[in-house]
Design a protein around this motif. Structure first.
Motif: not given
Length: 97
Positions: A76-79, A81-86
């Motif tokens: 959940m955390g990695a997802g 962060v990844l969504v925010r970076l993208l």
């Protein structure tokens, strides 16, 4: 101190990743499933059905509940962060955060 809305997904994601790592590292014995003994069974009828069902469910469950919860928090955390970076790389009119 107010957290900017555009950085809050990153902070929450990092907190989820940290909590997930902590839970994966610490596996208390209270949340561990016992090992299944290898003995001959003499039960029949409803008791046999209950034992077979219990053993089937136990095969699907993780050996320690905190490991599974920790893995979920990591994903959940990695997802997040990844969504925010993208999202930061996307066009301004298409951004979610």
């Amino acid at each position: 101190m107010r957290i900017a809305p555009e950085t809050s997904p990153m902070l929450i994601g990092a907190a989820l990743i940290g909590a997930g790592l902590l839970l994966r590292r610490v596996e208390p014995d209270a949340l561990s499933l016992p090992d299944k003994p290898d003995v001959a069974h003499r039960d029949s009828g409803a008791r046999r059905a209950a034992r077979i069902t219990r053993d089937g469910i136990a095969k699907v469950l993780p050996s320690n509940l905190t490991g599974s919860v920790g893995r979920t928090l990591l994903m959940m955390g990695a997802g997040l962060v990844l969504v925010r970076l993208l999202d930061m790389a996307a066009d301004e009119s298409e951004q979610l955060f």
